[in-house]
Design a protein around this motif. Structure first.
Motif: not given
Ligand code: FES
Ligand code: FES
Lengths: 746, 162
Positions: B47-51, B53-58, B68, B70
């Motif tokens: 998934k995409i969430s912060c783009e 590298g801070r959230c790990g959704a990707c 990550n 993204c």
């Molecule tokens: S979208 Fe958050 S780390 Fe990649």
């Protein structure tokens, strides 16, 4: 050893679990349609300005751009808002905050859309910025809206505080500052808008209330509601943040204008800037008590920064005013609150709904009083606690409940409170414990239309179809529907077909908000189960020749003496549909107090913190929690809501602030907006669910979506005081303040 | 306003494997791995969430490491072996997925594919991680819903079963 326990057994996996753990579930922002375009919204460059000129020509000329839209392209009402439609879809004269939309584009790739946005030329004439609600309230301030800058005033008075205060031996007066918190749902606002061949528009975008989005879009698009289909579940989190419209108007207009599907998915920065937040509040309280601990007078002033537009600002303020005395009996009360327009980010619905802010201040007062009175904080709370049949906090009639005293008794057992306060060998680490209590109303409250309902039927596949207009935002609504329905009907989960999140298919149930979903589903089934089973058995009796009284509804069909004699499939007949629906209102207090609640849930929290005097860092090491919200419907869902809400509150207390300077956000993504990570959570958390209700209570399970978020902040602040002797009044707790306090203490 | 770094990027040919399958693609050199997965290969688990590298959704696994997606770009992909959440359930549910289901390791599910990949890369390297190692390994993955307790219960369940 990490230890996360509760007194609840774990439950069967959620109906939506498979798709989520395998990654197979398509969220709306994952969808692709043939011929799909990408939309993007141009937001204001200034927090407050006149738009002098707006030129879209250069954007239109860019190859790959199919539409550039502005206020001129809004077919109907150029405004939205859940209650008052005061937020323009597109501004054409004045912009009032940095999230205001000025234009939008649709292009064949996201990159081209982005380039086109940059080619739109807007000339602004900056206007004075109103970033402080108190100066905005000043009658000489420039009004941001025609009615002035005070969006809403709310008050409550009982007894006479002027007579009460002179009777007090101890008076505490304090001002508390609460930050702007971001919902930070992991899936930012987004979805796909699809013009259908028959001229209808399909909207695939997450929301907490599909029908409300449909109504709002119908006004904006100048279409009848029937021509819009809103498909609205599931989504990657909401927490109150997606109840209001966000990108839907732009996607919808672009799709209709181009005749092609349009996808919009906001970047985190766009989400941060345009999305609603929790209300920052400044709360001043003066509270007095006698030597005996009896609280006599309580005066409260609330200033809520509601930002540029109304959305649910008035209701949030009403909620804060209502909860200003919480579960305590105070004879003399005077509460006055203002929700004020500013050029700051728009504040609106947020899990907790004003309860977090007011409870932080109230519990802070109780703790300070206890300290001054040399009384245990628990004892002082007990002493002033309401009784089971006492009225609610604004004198209104409520469903009798002793949830407050039950959670208080339970938390008294917490081993944390018996902690021998021996500090570790490290003189730079101090530990402390704190406890706090809260009472939280469910439903929208008196005077707000709060209808709900559901529908149950036997479908052609022999499935029992249960339909609600509620949304799955992640909270586990589907599991709640499954558990309540299988129990009420007596069928198995395989017999069910659950329908939610599609205005073409679901009945009106109202919004998935205010901790009302679980409660309303339970109420619906109480009404649906009798007539529905009756119809099933009537049909079965006719079909089988047995007496209706001999038959019962069970797994996969109709049973007689422990044997299944008919499957549900065999019961289905095209020309004799078996279907029941129900409509009713969320129970409210009969007293005419705007927003006054009738059903409440309760929580008490005990925490232990460790304060590092070298870095100023606060580590929460233990949280014990007792919750009274009626019977537990789905154990995993219940614990999950409490634990998740608690950690969201931990972020609120220690980390999170959507800070603004001069009405511009100074944090725009997760590098500066700091959310709790797995490293921030306490190694130990316990949740005790108290399921008992007052004798004769007929209102069933209450929702637990919010109650876990409320009492943690004051408990942590009390624990910090316990450790350092310093009272924090401003959230999130700043490390600098702790370090500064260290200087003062030593 | 630039969210994605957009240099005038040339299209390049890349050859790498995704979930064990060889892929030959012609894409812009700076296209992000997360976009390649989601747009070119229709693998929308990441998934995409912060783009940033801070959230790990990707989060996905690249050559055995958690990455990550993204932050990784096409020109860095040649010869790499990428695994996404979709690979886990090819032969029925993976133990980690079962544990997440049973212990309430997710709610909205948006962080879940990334979180599960983070658990997977951890357990592949270290079958009996300590509490501290678990927290370290998952600290780049944000979950806004669960408060992480259900996730920790899930991970412990998997470890106990090993
Ligand atoms: S979208 Fe958050 S780390 Fe990649
Ligand atoms: S389950 Fe929603 S963010 Fe983790």
């Amino acid at each position: 050893m990490a230890d996360y326990t509760s007194n609840l057994a774990s439950s069967r996996p959620r109906p939506d679990g498979m798709g989520k753990v395998t990654g197979a579930l398509n969220y709306f922002t994952d969808l692709q349609f043939p011929n799909m375009l990408y939309g993007k919204v141009l937001r204001s460059e200034h927090p407050h300005a006149k738009i002098q000129q707006l030129n879209i020509e250069k954007a239109e000329q860019l190859p790959g751009v199919l539409a550039v839209i502005t206020s001129k392209d809004v077919p109907g009402l150029n405004g939205f808002g859940l209650i008052t439609q005061d937020q323009p879809v597109f501004c054409d004269q004045v912009v009032r905050y940095v999230g205001d939309a000025v234009a939008a584009v649709a292009a064949i790739t996201p990159e081209i859309a982005e380039r086109a946005i940059k080619r739109i030329e807007v000339t602004y004439e900056p206007l004075p910025i109103m970033d402080d609600p108190e100066s905005a309230m000043n009658p000489d301030s420039t009004p941001l809206h025609s009615g002035g800058n005070i969006l809403h005033e709310a008050s409550y008075e009982n007894g006479d505080v002027d007579e009460g205060f002179p009777l007090c031996d101890v008076i505490i007066e304090e001002t508390y500052l609460l930050p702007r918190q971001m919902h930070a749902y992991m899936e930012t606002e987004g979805g796909v808008f699809v013009p259908e061949r028959d001229g209808r528009l399909s909207v695939y975008a997450g929301t907490q209330h599909g029908y409300k989005d449909r109504l709002q879009l119908a006004r904006i698009l100048n279409l009848s509601e029937e021509r819009i289909r809103v498909i609205s579940s599931p989504m990657g989190g909401s927490f109150g943040g997606k109840d209001e419209l966000n990108i839907q108007p732009y996607g919808a207009i672009l799709a209709l204008k181009t005749g092609r599907p349009v996808k919009i998915h906001q970047s985190r920065r766009e989400s941060m800037i345009s999305g609603i937040k929790k209300h920052p509040m400044k709360i001043t309280m003066k509270t007095g008590a006698k030597k005996t601990g009896e609280i006599v007078a309580h005066e409260v002033r609330i200033i809520a920064d509601t930002g540029a537009y109304a959305t649910l600002g008035p209701a949030v303020l009403d909620f804060a005013v209502e909860h200003a005395i919480g579960p305590y009996v105070i004879p003399n009360v005077k509460t006055k609150g203002y929700a004020v327009f500013t050029n700051n980010g728009v504040a609106g619905e947020f899990r907790g709904f004003g309860g977090n802010q007011i409870t932080f201040a109230l519990e802070g007062q109780i703790d300070r009083l206890a300290d001054d009175l040399h009384m245990s904080p628990l004892k002082l709370r007990k002493k002033n606690l309401r009784q089971g049949t006492d009225p609610g906090p604004v004198g209104q009639m409520i469903a009798p409940t002793n949830g407050d005293s039950l959670v208080l008794d339970e938390i008294t057992q917490s081993p944390l409170l018996a902690l021998d306060k021996r500090d570790s060998d490290n003189p730079w680490k101090k530990t402390g414990v704190g406890v706090a209590l809260t009472m939280h109303g469910g439903g929208l409250g008196f005077g707000r239309m709060d209808p709900s309902g559901g529908k149950i039927s036997l479908n052609h596949e022999g499935k029992i179809e249960i339909a609600f207009g509620f949304e799955e935002v992640g909270q586990g609504l589907l599991a709640v529907i499954e558990n309540i329905t299988t129990e009420a009907i007596g069928c198995s989960s395989e017999d069910l077909h659950i329908v939610i999140g599609d205005t073409d298919k679901v009945p009106h149930s109202g919004s998935s908000t205010a901790s009302r979903g679980t409660s309303m589903i339970w109420h619906s089934l109480q009404r649906l189960k009798g007539p529905f089973k009756e119809k099933l058995l009537d049909t079965a009796a006719k079909r089988s020749g047995y007496q209706k009284e001999q038959l019962c509804v069970g797994e996969k069909g109709i049973w007689l003496n422990g044997q299944r004699i008919l499957t549900f499939e065999q019961l289905f007949l095209e020309n004799e549909p078996i279907s029941i629906d129900t409509k009713f209102d969320f129970p409210t207090t009969p007293n005419s107090i705007p927003g006054g609640h009738f059903l409440y849930s309760f929580a008490a929290v005990a925490v232990k913190v460790e304060v590092d005097l070298i870095t100023g860092a606060i580590k929460v090491t233990d949280i014990d929690q007792a919750v009274s919200a009626g019977p537990v419907v789905n154990p995993n869902g219940y614990i999950g809501q409490i634990e998740g809400g608690t950690i969201m509150a931990l972020g609120y207390t220690l980390l999170e602030e959507a800070a603004m300077q001069q009405s511009r956000y100074t944090t725009e993504n997760f590098d500066t907006y700091i959310l709790p990570t797995i490293q921030d959570i306490p190694p130990k958390m316990n949740v005790r669910a108290i399921e008992d209700l007052w004798e004769g209570d007929m209102y069933g399970p209450r929702g637990v979506g919010e109650i876990g978020t409320v009492a943690l902040a004051p408990a942590i602040v009390r624990a910090i005081y316990d450790a350092t002797g310093h009272w924090v009044t401003k959230l999130p707790v700043s490390r600098e303040e702790i370090l500064h306090a260290r200087e003062m203490v030593f | 306003m630039i969210e994605k770094v957009k240099v005038n990027s040339q299209r390049i040919n890349i050859s790498f494997t995704v979930n064990g399958e060889q892929q030959q693609l012609q894409v812009e050199a700076t296209k992000r791995l997360v976009d390649i997965l989601r747009e070119d290969l229709s693998l929308t688990g990441a998934k995409i969430s912060c783009e940033i590298g801070r959230c790990g959704a990707c989060s996905v696994e690249v050559d055995g490491e958690l990455v990550n997606s993204c932050l990784m770009r096409a020109y860095q992909l040649n010869g790499k072996s990428v695994y996404t959440v979709e690979s886990l359930s090819e032969n029925g549910l993976h133990d980690i997925q079962k544990a997440f289901l049973e212990e309430g390791g997710f709610q909205c599910g948006y962080c879940t594919p990334g979180m599960i990949m983070a658990v997977k890369t951890l357990l592949e390297k270290n079958k009996k991680p300590t509490d501290e190692e678990i927290l370290d390994a998952l600290s780049g993955n944000i979950c806004r819903c669960t408060g992480y307790a259900g996730i920790i219960r899930s991970v412990k369940k998997v470890i106990q079963a090993i």
